[in-house]
Design an enzyme around this catalytic site. Structure first.
Site, PDB file in Angstrom:
ATOM      1  N   GLU A  51      59.322 -11.237 126.396  1.00 26.25           N
ATOM      2  CA  GLU A  51      59.387 -12.723 125.979  1.00 26.25           C
ATOM      3  C   GLU A  51      58.512 -13.315 124.975  1.00 26.25           C
ATOM      4  OE1 GLU A  51      61.440 -15.215 127.655  1.00 26.25           O
ATOM      5  OE2 GLU A  51      62.414 -13.916 128.987  1.00 26.25           O
ATOM      6  N   ASP A  72      60.438 -23.277 124.757  1.00 32.18           N
ATOM      7  CA  ASP A  72      59.825 -22.309 125.630  1.00 32.18           C
ATOM      8  C   ASP A  72      58.298 -21.990 125.278  1.00 32.18           C
ATOM      9  OD1 ASP A  72      62.361 -21.937 126.980  1.00 32.18           O
ATOM     10  OD2 ASP A  72      62.950 -20.488 125.751  1.00 32.18           O
TER      11      ASP A  72
END
Ligand SMILES: *[C@@H]1O[C@H](CO)[C@@H](O)[C@H](O)[C@H]1NC(C)=O
Ligand SMILES: [Ca+2]
Length: 148
Positions: A51, A72
């Protein structure tokens, strides 16, 4: 002057941190992720790697054409649509935190929010990076050699 320079360097260093793999493993263990909902520590380290590459200041915008639909944040790439509060008007903020708190090097709130996410969704399926690269894979290397 010299002292000031060193001080500001330290400030930058504490605000933008790339975690070292085993350091992250120890930190996530301290903050209760090892075995949470049955997910071993290796799953969490693998997810964070894919990620954010362990980068606490990582930010990515999700776009529809040219329009930013969500953002994000941080080491777990937590989304403002549901989990944290920024300028997004329709965000739900289920983790009860500002998104900027998910960009510093204190991972306590990031881990708390990650636990909320697996509580409220289908576990770690919430993270595309985990689903694609970690789920059902041999992930032992992510905690290999770490003194936990
Ligand atoms: C960490 O993320 C920030 C924000 O996306 C970026 O500017 C920085 O270059 C990244 N650091 C590394 C070492 O990749
Ligand atoms: Ca944080």
């Amino acid at each position: 002057m010299k002292t000031l320079g060193i001080l500001s360097l330290l400030l930058v260093a504490t605000n933008a941190k790339i975690y070292e793999r085993c350091e992250l493993a120890r930190t996530l263990k301290d903050f209760g992720l090892d075995g949470y909902h049955g997910y071993s520590l290796a799953n969490w380290i693998c997810m964070a790697y894919f990620e954010s590459r362990y980068n606490t200041t990582a930010i990515n915008h999700n776009k529809k054409g040219e329009v930013i639909v969500s953002t994000d944040y941080g080491i777990f790439q937590i989304n403002d649509k549901w989990w944290c509060k920024d300028l997004q008007v329709y965000g739900k903020n289920y983790c009860g935190t500002t998104c900027s708190n998910l960009l510093n090097d204190n991972l306590n709130d990031d881990c708390r929010c990650a636990r909320t996410i697996v509580d409220k969704t289908k576990g770690m399926e919430a993270w595309v990076g985990w689903k694609k690269h970690c789920k059902g894979k041999d992930i032992d290397r992510f905690v290999k050699g770490c003194h936990l």
